[in-house]
Design an enzyme around this catalytic site. Sequence first.
Site, PDB file in Angstrom:
ATOM      1  N   ASP A 154      74.468 -20.163 147.058  1.00 22.01           N
ATOM      2  CA  ASP A 154      74.981 -18.808 146.860  1.00 22.01           C
ATOM      3  C   ASP A 154      73.808 -17.915 146.499  1.00 22.01           C
ATOM      4  O   ASP A 154      72.981 -18.301 145.658  1.00 22.01           O
ATOM      5  CB  ASP A 154      75.997 -18.807 145.698  1.00 22.01           C
ATOM      6  CG  ASP A 154      77.129 -17.799 145.902  1.00 22.01           C
ATOM      7  OD1 ASP A 154      76.916 -16.829 146.645  1.00 22.01           O
ATOM      8  OD2 ASP A 154      78.205 -17.991 145.315  1.00 22.01           O
ATOM      9  N   HIS A 179      71.143 -10.270 150.413  1.00 24.09           N
ATOM     10  CA  HIS A 179      72.077 -10.714 149.364  1.00 24.09           C
ATOM     11  C   HIS A 179      72.282 -12.215 149.360  1.00 24.09           C
ATOM     12  O   HIS A 179      72.806 -12.768 148.403  1.00 24.09           O
ATOM     13  CB  HIS A 179      73.422 -10.007 149.546  1.00 24.09           C
ATOM     14  CG  HIS A 179      73.350  -8.551 149.207  1.00 24.09           C
ATOM     15  ND1 HIS A 179      73.839  -8.046 148.035  1.00 24.09           N
ATOM     16  CD2 HIS A 179      72.803  -7.506 149.860  1.00 24.09           C
ATOM     17  CE1 HIS A 179      73.609  -6.739 147.991  1.00 24.09           C
ATOM     18  NE2 HIS A 179      72.983  -6.391 149.096  1.00 24.09           N
TER      19      HIS A 179
HETATM   20  C1  GDG Z   1      77.366 -11.940 148.632  1.00 28.43           C
HETATM   21  C2  GDG Z   1      76.558 -13.208 148.325  1.00 28.43           C
HETATM   22  C3  GDG Z   1      75.986 -12.255 146.092  1.00 28.43           C
HETATM   23  C4  GDG Z   1      86.704 -11.738 145.248  1.00 28.43           C
HETATM   24  N1  GDG Z   1      88.028 -11.822 145.451  1.00 28.43           N
HETATM   25  C5  GDG Z   1      88.554 -10.667 145.015  1.00 28.43           C
HETATM   26  C6  GDG Z   1      87.552  -9.864 144.540  1.00 28.43           C
HETATM   27  N2  GDG Z   1      86.413 -10.538 144.693  1.00 28.43           N
HETATM   28  C7  GDG Z   1      85.105 -10.025 144.272  1.00 28.43           C
HETATM   29  C8  GDG Z   1      84.525 -10.834 143.133  1.00 28.43           C
HETATM   30  C9  GDG Z   1      83.067 -10.490 143.278  1.00 28.43           C
HETATM   31  C10 GDG Z   1      82.921 -10.372 144.774  1.00 28.43           C
HETATM   32  O1  GDG Z   1      84.189 -10.146 145.325  1.00 28.43           O
HETATM   33  C11 GDG Z   1      82.360 -11.642 145.380  1.00 28.43           C
HETATM   34  O2  GDG Z   1      81.015 -11.673 145.092  1.00 28.43           O
HETATM   35  P1  GDG Z   1      80.189 -13.016 145.126  1.00 28.43           P
HETATM   36  O3  GDG Z   1      78.868 -12.725 144.529  1.00 28.43           O
HETATM   37  O4  GDG Z   1      80.937 -14.058 144.385  1.00 28.43           O
HETATM   38  O5  GDG Z   1      80.096 -13.489 146.628  1.00 28.43           O
HETATM   39  P2  GDG Z   1      79.954 -12.892 148.155  1.00 28.43           P
HETATM   40  O6  GDG Z   1      81.123 -12.104 148.581  1.00 28.43           O
HETATM   41  O7  GDG Z   1      79.693 -14.107 148.968  1.00 28.43           O
HETATM   42  O8  GDG Z   1      78.700 -11.920 148.120  1.00 28.43           O
HETATM   43  C12 GDG Z   1      76.544 -13.467 146.834  1.00 28.43           C
HETATM   44  C13 GDG Z   1      76.707 -11.007 146.530  1.00 28.43           C
HETATM   45  O9  GDG Z   1      76.707 -10.847 147.941  1.00 28.43           O
HETATM   46  C14 GDG Z   1      76.049  -9.765 145.915  1.00 28.43           C
HETATM   47  O10 GDG Z   1      74.717  -9.723 146.236  1.00 28.43           O
HETATM   48  O11 GDG Z   1      76.191 -12.456 144.709  1.00 28.43           O
HETATM   49  O12 GDG Z   1      75.755 -14.596 146.544  1.00 28.43           O
HETATM   50  O13 GDG Z   1      77.105 -14.332 149.013  1.00 28.43           O
HETATM   51  O14 GDG Z   1      82.767  -9.260 142.704  1.00 28.43           O
HETATM   52  O15 GDG Z   1      85.109 -10.452 141.905  1.00 28.43           O
HETATM   53  N3  GDG Z   1      87.750  -8.644 143.995  1.00 28.43           N
HETATM   54  C15 GDG Z   1      89.010  -8.179 143.961  1.00 28.43           C
HETATM   55  N4  GDG Z   1      90.056  -8.922 144.423  1.00 28.43           N
HETATM   56  C16 GDG Z   1      89.866 -10.147 144.944  1.00 28.43           C
HETATM   57  O16 GDG Z   1      90.845 -10.790 145.342  1.00 28.43           O
HETATM   58  N5  GDG Z   1      89.256  -6.985 143.445  1.00 28.43           N
END
Ligand code: GDG
Length: 757
Positions: A384, A170
């Site tokens: 990212d 990821h």
């Molecule tokens: C890894 C990779 C890749 C965040 N705060 C809250 C919340 N979130 C949700 C967001 C989003 C998810 O968490 C975060 O996803 P990201 O993609 O931004 O980043 P990582 O956690 O670092 O994930 C990344 C991912 O894996 C998938 O392959 O995209 O690059 O680093 O969905 O909305 N959700 C809720 N409350 C929060 O306070 N409900």
Amino acid sequence: MPSASSSPGGHQLVVVANRLPVDSRTLPDGATEWVTSPGGLVTAMESVMRTVDSGAWVGWGGSPGDAPDPFEADGMSLYPVQLDQQDIERYYEGFSNGTLWPLYHDVIVGPEFHRGWWDTYQSANRRFAKTAAQVAAVGGTIWVHDYQLQLVPQMIRETRSDVRIGFFNHIPFPAVELFSQLPKRNSVLRGLLGADLIGFQRESDSLNFVAAVRRLLGYQVEGKTIFVPGLGAAPVREVQVQTFPISIDSTAVSALTEDPEIRERAAQLRRDLGDPEKVVLGVDRLDYTKGIRHRLKAFGELLDDGLIDPHGTVMIQVATPSRERVEAYRQLRDEVELIVGRINGEHAPIGRPAVSYQHHSFDRRDMTALFMAADVVLVTALRDGMNLVAKEYVASRPDLHGVLVLSEFAGAADELRAAVLVNPHDIDELKAAILRSLAMPPEEQEEAMRSLRHQVMEHDVQHWAHQFLESLTASGAPEDEATRVVRLSGDAPSDPAQLEETLREFTAVPRLLIASDFDGVLAPIVSDRDAVQPDQQALAALRELSELPGVAVALISGRALADLDSLTAMPSSVVLVGSHGAEVGALPPWMQAEVLDKSVLSMTPQKEQLLAGITSTLRRIARAHPGTEVETKPTAAVLHTRNAKGRGAINATESALEYATTLPDVTVTPGKEVVEFAVVHTSKGVAIDALSRASAADAWLYLGDDVTDESVFARLGGDDVGVKVGGGDTAAHLRIPDTEAARDLLRRLLELRGEQS
Ligand code: GDG
């Protein structure tokens, strides 16, 4: 707690991830409660697992200590893996998040290396692998996720060779120069290569991985297929590397925006902020890769410069708590809170903030309300894998309003080209992008958002998972390819009696193909390759063999065809194959020319151009290392290092292999003091297949001394005979010491076959 209903035959699809899609919480009365845990992976996978029959998920429940019994949730079976406090400190916080995470994100902070962390990473990976191997059905599919579990594919394969194993990373995969810093880097690569299919977010990640395998393990690579040599009698395995940009459950997110209650929450949010003209939003886990400080710096400077009026524009920064026991994360929190405090102290009007900072998590509905309330969303990641927040914002705007500012260092930037793309390291550029977004006219917003939505709604997470699983089903080596083995090691020649017996049996077969490499078999290796002295008796034996009934003879060499022709002066009854199979000479009349697939010879204008570029780079390398030289062939360029002085040969080879990492579509074959770059994907093995079909041979015998001859030995079938000349691991059945022994063998073949005709 209901127990998991694993059918006796096990589960058809098993997902393995560090975390279960739920978190365990202990209630005051001591009972365990399970709540959905946040995070990119969970968000992505939960909608997929609901669509699968007999799905299971193996992962950690979120609390240290004994693992709870398996249980059912949302139609899947969950198998908790135990991690105790020391595992959490060394495997999770240590090697995963203190070593791999920063290294894979281009060392935004310095990675820490500790040997104890590695030991625990191995033992924890083994626990995940063991559970997965226990619950998967025969012939089932196991899908392993992410950087915490890179050793799991190989560990599963050791006990369950019947299952298909996929791995998806990821987070980014770094350039080989950075990856090379990782202690135990080769073990990590080998762990991953236990999979049949390895998926990455961006094309650049896939290419980085392939380059690391080629450079650090030296495995043969063709395009994005990696040939993993077997151990002992195990066959060569093909591992596919592919790019699958992850996405979100777009329809579900978009549908939430229709909910009147969520619409009201969005309106209420703006009222709570004092009805500003513009709302700017950032949503991230509080992580140094997300560029939160850069974003706050830009926003703060725009307030300092008077270019943003805090009465008209408010920024909300949701920074969900993350990895709070890791030092770099504690520091980041302090820094972010200091900056927010400073900005608010200097700019916030009385009674409301300039930056509303939220260090807690929100439920999904609140998150959608936030996206609906935001005029501009800032995704300024320094690195990212993908960034799902960017896609969630787009899915939350069916009204086509709002602007996405997106870092080019987020994987999402490859697809979301209509966003305002920025380099977040350039604070001036970031400031300009924020101002431009705040001032963007509605029509321009609509046009960009329409394009972004098209991308996100079409390519959702179901599509992503489907693509990955389809490719996984299609991957794995076709059975007839999986034949390369190491049959002989060391350098002891085969027992003469065994050799004699094999030659007798071979020459008794009705239609034979006898083929040989040239350098090192029919001619001793010499430093000046133009001064090579073929063994005339060996050549004479081949000529005579080619005149016997039912015997076809071929020479298959890495040399250019013309070179081979003039050095051997063979009659037309002997087929010459040059350039590792890419050039085939004139065929004797009895050979079925139409069976020989000459498509491998096809050079396109693009390949011509690629070859010209490679040749000039190799010449530059050769100029820097006196004694090395470049040979050009119709479909390849070859760097020869056998005459280099001192460390020149090693240095030139290293430079050439480093250059090779930038050429994903070129077959690079290091041999004895040579490195060949071929733009046409063929091999001596492909050539022997074609020749044996074209000559309708019942069996073939091949003599070779070099690593490039292994592609022939890999194809040895029932009555075929492989003879390795010289020492080293080989898939051949027999070994002879040198070119003199090769000559004797050819003469003996002539005698034995001659006796029969
Ligand atoms: C890894 C990779 C890749 C965040 N705060 C809250 C919340 N979130 C949700 C967001 C989003 C998810 O968490 C975060 O996803 P990201 O993609 O931004 O980043 P990582 O956690 O670092 O994930 C990344 C991912 O894996 C998938 O392959 O995209 O690059 O680093 O969905 O909305 N959700 C809720 N409350 C929060 O306070 N409900």
